[in-house]
Scaffold this motif. Sequence first.
Motif, short mmCIF file in Angstrom:
data_model
loop_
_atom_site.label_atom_id
_atom_site.label_comp_id
_atom_site.label_asym_id
_atom_site.label_seq_id
_atom_site.Cartn_x
_atom_site.Cartn_y
_atom_site.Cartn_z
N VAL A 37 -12.06 3.98 10.11
CA VAL A 37 -11.76 2.94 8.94
C VAL A 37 -12.17 3.82 7.66
N GLU A 38 -13.46 4.40 7.50
CA GLU A 38 -14.05 4.80 6.50
C GLU A 38 -13.15 5.81 6.05
N PHE A 39 -12.58 6.66 6.79
CA PHE A 39 -11.74 7.86 6.58
C PHE A 39 -10.50 7.50 5.98
N TYR A 40 -9.88 6.40 6.53
CA TYR A 40 -8.72 6.06 5.93
C TYR A 40 -8.83 5.53 4.59
N GLU A 41 -9.94 4.65 4.30
CA GLU A 41 -10.14 4.06 3.13
C GLU A 41 -10.27 5.17 1.99
N GLU A 42 -11.31 6.02 2.29
CA GLU A 42 -11.40 6.94 1.44
C GLU A 42 -10.45 7.99 1.28
N LYS A 43 -9.49 7.94 1.88
CA LYS A 43 -8.01 8.75 1.62
C LYS A 43 -7.11 7.85 0.72
N GLY A 44 -7.45 6.84 0.54
CA GLY A 44 -6.59 5.90 -0.55
C GLY A 44 -5.78 4.85 0.10
N ALA A 45 -5.91 4.53 1.65
CA ALA A 45 -5.31 3.47 1.83
C ALA A 45 -5.51 2.15 1.41
N THR A 46 -4.61 1.35 1.13
CA THR A 46 -4.70 -0.06 0.57
C THR A 46 -4.68 -1.11 1.52
N GLY A 47 -4.39 -0.46 2.76
CA GLY A 47 -4.72 -1.39 3.96
C GLY A 47 -4.51 -0.83 5.36
N LEU A 48 -4.82 -1.49 6.39
CA LEU A 48 -4.66 -0.70 7.53
C LEU A 48 -3.91 -1.97 8.80
N THR A 49 -3.10 -0.93 9.35
CA THR A 49 -2.42 -1.68 10.57
C THR A 49 -2.92 -1.19 11.94
N ILE A 50 -3.30 -2.11 12.80
CA ILE A 50 -3.81 -1.52 13.99
C ILE A 50 -2.95 -2.35 15.17
N LEU A 51 -3.39 -1.49 16.44
CA LEU A 51 -2.53 -1.93 17.67
C LEU A 51 -0.98 -1.93 17.27
N GLY A 52 -0.67 -0.97 16.63
CA GLY A 52 0.81 -0.65 16.70
C GLY A 52 1.27 0.21 17.75
N MET A 53 2.53 0.56 17.59
CA MET A 53 2.90 1.38 18.83
C MET A 53 2.32 2.80 18.83
#
Length: 309
Positions: A37-53
């Motif tokens: 989670v910290e990695f994705y946010e540091e790299k610019g994610a404005t949202g996260l989607t979990i439990l996808g395919m």
Amino acid sequence: MPKPVLLDATARGVFTIAATPFLPDGSLDPESLDRMVEFYEEKGATGLTILGMMGEAGKLSDKESKIVIDRVTARATVPVVVGVSAPGLAAVKAMAKAAMDRGAAGVMVAPTAGLRTDEQIIGYFEMVADALGEIPWVLQDFPLVTGVQITPRVLRAIFDACPTCVMLKHEDWPGLEKIGALRRMEAEGARRLSILCGNGGLFLLEEMLRGADGAMTGFAYPEMMAEVVRLMTAGDEGRARDLFDAYLPLIRYESQPGLGLAIRKHTLARRGAIAHATVRRPGPALSAATIAETEALIARQEARLAALG
């Protein structure tokens, strides 16, 4: 715990499809969830989607799914969308409620297998909306996996009938014309929805030109997607193309059906986002040759990025 901001039709940017990290023995790795989670946010994610395919949701137990939701929503400072697709609507409703109770911003639903006619597709999503009540949701349009073909006209009918559907996760291929058709309908007065696109980022530049609001996919370099979206939104298409071109060989390689997730997890582990590259069984392990090819692409990518400055 503060009440989360709910997903709405103004969403844009990059909602990274998060991998689910496992230990080498295939058990869930909760500590890597925090790191990821910290990695994705540091790299610019404005949202996260979990439990996808691509999050291997179908390989998780109900208990494990809830652990993932708990850990990610507790750590994330950006909106979290939870995939809740299931064969039956009772399961969709139960998982959606569990996700929202744990702080999710909304949920994502793909069409169930076996839908063939336009009437069946529209009717199914009307039942989804009824089951979810006031929960905002994303329609995942991924016919290459679901086998369900949804035309722009049918999508529009679903959006009109289901005001709690606020986003299209566009993953049709070829599908650029679909984005254009939906945006033309909106220009003629239809309700506007957010459109975020998948396909590993392979068509992100063209999708943005057709009117997409960003990406919802899991390429192992989310900072590329974030910067391309930013540049395209600012009107700097030339710089966006230069940047995109530097990453394109690895995007292409990561897009291999059946192998892409293992390549993505290798790269995420290499970058320190997760501790191990394990894909839960049944799933592939990378050969030495595939790892060497991935490393060669990463090296060339880094050289091209350095040259861009």
